[in-house]
Design a protein around this motif. Structure first.
Motif, PDB file in Angstrom:
ATOM      1  N   HIS A 217      22.407   5.378  32.636  1.00  0.00           N
ATOM      2  CA  HIS A 217      21.413   6.268  32.025  1.00  0.00           C
ATOM      3  C   HIS A 217      22.035   7.083  30.894  1.00  0.00           C
ATOM      4  N   PHE A 218      23.233   7.586  31.120  1.00  0.00           N
ATOM      5  CA  PHE A 218      23.932   8.362  30.090  1.00  0.00           C
ATOM      6  C   PHE A 218      24.196   7.504  28.863  1.00  0.00           C
ATOM      7  N   ASN A 219      24.659   6.291  29.067  1.00  0.00           N
ATOM      8  CA  ASN A 219      24.952   5.408  27.935  1.00  0.00           C
ATOM      9  C   ASN A 219      23.687   4.996  27.188  1.00  0.00           C
ATOM     10  N   THR A 220      22.579   4.877  27.905  1.00  0.00           N
ATOM     11  CA  THR A 220      21.303   4.615  27.247  1.00  0.00           C
ATOM     12  C   THR A 220      20.943   5.755  26.306  1.00  0.00           C
ATOM     13  N   LEU A 221      21.137   6.981  26.765  1.00  0.00           N
ATOM     14  CA  LEU A 221      20.842   8.155  25.946  1.00  0.00           C
ATOM     15  C   LEU A 221      21.747   8.215  24.713  1.00  0.00           C
ATOM     16  N   LEU A 222      23.003   7.804  24.858  1.00  0.00           N
ATOM     17  CA  LEU A 222      23.894   7.778  23.696  1.00  0.00           C
ATOM     18  C   LEU A 222      23.355   6.850  22.617  1.00  0.00           C
ATOM     19  N   LEU A 223      22.824   5.712  23.012  1.00  0.00           N
ATOM     20  CA  LEU A 223      22.263   4.781  22.035  1.00  0.00           C
ATOM     21  C   LEU A 223      20.996   5.342  21.397  1.00  0.00           C
ATOM     22  N   LEU A 224      20.141   5.950  22.208  1.00  0.00           N
ATOM     23  CA  LEU A 224      18.879   6.476  21.696  1.00  0.00           C
ATOM     24  C   LEU A 224      19.090   7.665  20.761  1.00  0.00           C
ATOM     25  N   SER A 225      20.196   8.381  20.935  1.00  0.00           N
ATOM     26  CA  SER A 225      20.451   9.581  20.125  1.00  0.00           C
ATOM     27  C   SER A 225      21.276   9.291  18.880  1.00  0.00           C
ATOM     28  N   ASP A 226      21.577   8.010  18.613  1.00  0.00           N
ATOM     29  CA  ASP A 226      22.431   7.638  17.461  1.00  0.00           C
ATOM     30  C   ASP A 226      23.795   8.324  17.561  1.00  0.00           C
ATOM     31  N   PHE A 227      24.347   8.355  18.771  1.00  0.00           N
ATOM     32  CA  PHE A 227      25.584   9.082  19.014  1.00  0.00           C
ATOM     33  C   PHE A 227      26.757   8.493  18.247  1.00  0.00           C
ATOM     34  N   TYR A 228      26.832   7.173  18.205  1.00  0.00           N
ATOM     35  CA  TYR A 228      27.974   6.525  17.554  1.00  0.00           C
ATOM     36  C   TYR A 228      27.627   6.146  16.117  1.00  0.00           C
ATOM     37  N   ASP A 229      28.572   6.424  15.222  1.00  0.00           N
ATOM     38  CA  ASP A 229      28.352   6.140  13.801  1.00  0.00           C
ATOM     39  C   ASP A 229      28.725   4.709  13.422  1.00  0.00           C
ATOM     40  N   ASN A 230      29.583   4.063  14.204  1.00  0.00           N
ATOM     41  CA  ASN A 230      30.010   2.719  13.839  1.00  0.00           C
ATOM     42  C   ASN A 230      29.341   1.683  14.738  1.00  0.00           C
ATOM     43  N   GLN A 231      29.040   0.527  14.151  1.00  0.00           N
ATOM     44  CA  GLN A 231      28.297  -0.511  14.850  1.00  0.00           C
ATOM     45  C   GLN A 231      29.088  -1.101  16.012  1.00  0.00           C
ATOM     46  N   LYS A 232      30.406  -1.146  15.875  1.00  0.00           N
ATOM     47  CA  LYS A 232      31.219  -1.726  16.942  1.00  0.00           C
ATOM     48  C   LYS A 232      31.051  -0.936  18.236  1.00  0.00           C
ATOM     49  N   GLN A 233      31.110   0.401  18.150  1.00  0.00           N
ATOM     50  CA  GLN A 233      30.964   1.219  19.349  1.00  0.00           C
ATOM     51  C   GLN A 233      29.545   1.142  19.898  1.00  0.00           C
ATOM     52  N   GLN A 234      28.564   1.033  19.000  1.00  0.00           N
ATOM     53  CA  GLN A 234      27.178   0.842  19.429  1.00  0.00           C
ATOM     54  C   GLN A 234      27.039  -0.432  20.253  1.00  0.00           C
ATOM     55  N   GLN A 235      27.654  -1.505  19.769  1.00  0.00           N
ATOM     56  CA  GLN A 235      27.561  -2.780  20.466  1.00  0.00           C
ATOM     57  C   GLN A 235      28.277  -2.730  21.818  1.00  0.00           C
ATOM     58  N   LEU A 236      29.423  -2.050  21.871  1.00  0.00           N
ATOM     59  CA  LEU A 236      30.136  -1.918  23.137  1.00  0.00           C
ATOM     60  C   LEU A 236      29.290  -1.149  24.159  1.00  0.00           C
ATOM     61  N   THR A 237      28.615  -0.109  23.683  1.00  0.00           N
ATOM     62  CA  THR A 237      27.764   0.676  24.576  1.00  0.00           C
ATOM     63  C   THR A 237      26.558  -0.142  25.013  1.00  0.00           C
ATOM     64  N   ALA A 238      25.967  -0.877  24.073  1.00  0.00           N
ATOM     65  CA  ALA A 238      24.827  -1.739  24.412  1.00  0.00           C
ATOM     66  C   ALA A 238      25.237  -2.796  25.434  1.00  0.00           C
ATOM     67  N   ASP A 239      26.435  -3.331  25.277  1.00  0.00           N
ATOM     68  CA  ASP A 239      26.942  -4.320  26.228  1.00  0.00           C
ATOM     69  C   ASP A 239      27.104  -3.702  27.612  1.00  0.00           C
ATOM     70  N   TYR A 240      27.591  -2.467  27.662  1.00  0.00           N
ATOM     71  CA  TYR A 240      27.770  -1.788  28.949  1.00  0.00           C
ATOM     72  C   TYR A 240      26.413  -1.578  29.632  1.00  0.00           C
ATOM     73  N   VAL A 241      25.432  -1.117  28.866  1.00  0.00           N
ATOM     74  CA  VAL A 241      24.096  -0.893  29.431  1.00  0.00           C
ATOM     75  C   VAL A 241      23.517  -2.197  29.953  1.00  0.00           C
ATOM     76  N   MET A 242      23.686  -3.274  29.198  1.00  0.00           N
ATOM     77  CA  MET A 242      23.119  -4.559  29.605  1.00  0.00           C
ATOM     78  C   MET A 242      23.784  -5.068  30.878  1.00  0.00           C
ATOM     79  N   ARG A 243      25.083  -4.856  31.010  1.00  0.00           N
ATOM     80  CA  ARG A 243      25.791  -5.323  32.207  1.00  0.00           C
ATOM     81  C   ARG A 243      25.423  -4.522  33.456  1.00  0.00           C
TER      82      ARG A 243
END
Length: 407
Positions: A217-243
């Motif tokens: 849930h926390f990682n979902t909120l990070l994605l929704l809030s545009d927390f990360y400025d770089n796409q690589k970290q966004q993708q890593l977080t998206a991968d974590y949420v999906m797993r």
């Protein structure tokens, strides 16, 4: 509007049931459920309104919702439910007001009522002064809901977790301020947004916050809030949420998690792989509900590991917040960019191997028809659009991507 995948009966059924579930909840307010509480909760209404924009294009209920929610306050904050006689605040739902307002502005092209904007600013400004010693945001007294999930009780009241909720609201508030030209609000919020992210990053490195950092849930909120400025970290977080998507047991937060993943990976070189994972989750979760119970509406909560009869009777059998697939399925299959509302240029990246036809609303009174057959698309609209800078109708080969310019 409408949507049909020409070679997938299960997903088509999911879409139709999700659409009907939303329709059932759109009475004189955005109800959570039409047969039990019949109450308008801001978090539920946010999902329902967003799905509605693409399906039905109705803005009248949203206008009414603004007035309903502003009519019920406590300590100057909206309670997050209306109408109600309950004497407490949904702290996270109240902060969703800026998200609903931003969606409304993008879809209609209109400003929200002045008093709604003032309420959003009051709430966001108040929390800037309610910080713990480590500079993170602390919630008001009330019910911090987030989701029906027993594991959340261990982390959701932590300042780091609530800071992610607040940051999601603040992010949308900044976008509204930029749209409305409110320079004073922007001057106050932008540096605080940047500083809060830095304080959160420091807190995320502390062992004491490990359970928060590991929360899907926390990682979902990070994605929704545009927390990360770089796409690589966004993708890593998206991968974590999906797993960890299986840890989410409600259609409500499942929708937000899948939308967050889609947002985090859109445009990446693994976009098609993630898209297939999102569609598979919709098929397994919402489709699994239909497989166990061939009804015409989706439930408030569904745990695939339990029999439906094991779910207590207090849960709703038709719940508006479970209508998410009626938006997820068309935009993910067609590859419509996640932040399509209000855009002058809309990207479309159709899924390979899936033939479909759809009509989606991209603004008030503005629809686009897309039909895919093989590698070809047929695009039409009731407004002027440009495809690769040429006004065109009929079949076009987009070679995996189309750029539609709305005039």
């Amino acid at each position: 509007s409408g949507f049909e995948i020409l070679n997938n009966k299960r997903l088509n059924k999911v879409y139709q049931v999700a659409k009907l579930t939303l329709k059932n909840a759109m009475q004189d307010v955005y109800e959570d459920c039409p047969q039990r509480e019949k109450t308008q909760f801001l978090g539920d209404a946010l999902v329902e309104a967003r799905v509605n924009y693409f399906l039905f294009g109705d803005d009248l209920l949203v206008k009414k919702s603004f007035g309903d929610f502003l009519s019920q306050k406590k300590y100057g904050f909206i309670t997050g439910m209306a109408p109600t006689s309950r004497d407490f605040i949904f702290t996270d739902y109240g902060l969703s007001l800026s998200l609903m307002a931003y969606d409304y502005t993008l879809f209609t092209g209109e400003k929200i009522p002045h008093e709604v904007w003032q309420q959003i600013k009051y709430q966001l400004n108040h929390y800037m002064s309610v910080t713990a010693n480590h500079g993170l945001i602390t919630p008001l007294p009330g019910w911090l809901f987030v989701d029906w999930n027993s594991d959340l009780e261990k982390v959701k009241h932590e300042p780091l977790f609530f800071s992610a909720i607040y940051l999601t609201s603040l992010n949308q508030g900044m976008k509204l301020a930029a749209t409305y030209g409110d320079k004073e609000a922007l001057a106050r919020w932008r540096p605080f947004y940047a500083d809060l992210k830095q304080r959160m990053l420091k807190a995320m490195k502390k062992p004491v916050n490990r359970k928060v950092v590991n929360s899907v849930h926390f990682n979902t909120l990070l994605l929704l809030s545009d927390f990360y400025d770089n796409q690589k970290q966004q993708q890593l977080t998206a991968d974590y949420v999906m797993r960890h998507i299986g840890e989410i047991k409600t259609p409500y937060f499942k929708f937000w998690a899948l939308m967050a993943v889609y947002k985090g990976i859109y445009g990446s070189n693994r976009f098609d792989w993630y898209r297939n994972q999102i569609l598979a989750e919709v098929k397994n979760y919402w489709g699994g509900m239909l497989a166990k119970w061939e009804g015409d509406s989706f439930w408030e909560i569904y745990d695939p590991d339990k029999k439906l009869l094991d779910i207590p009777g207090r849960w709703s059998r038709s719940h508006g917040w479970s209508s998410g697939p009626a938006l997820l399925l068309p935009i993910v299959t067609a590859g419509i960019e996640p932040d399509y509302l209000g855009k002058k240029i809309i990207l479309i990246k159709p899924q390979k191997g899936s033939d479909f036809k759809m009509r989606g609303l991209v603004g008030k009174g503005k629809y686009i028809d897309v039909k895919k057959q093989g590698e070809m698309l047929k695009i039409d609209s009731n407004i002027n659009i440009k495809i690769k800078s040429e006004v065109k109708r009929g079949w076009v080969d987009c070679k995996g991507r189309c750029e539609l310019k709305i005039e």
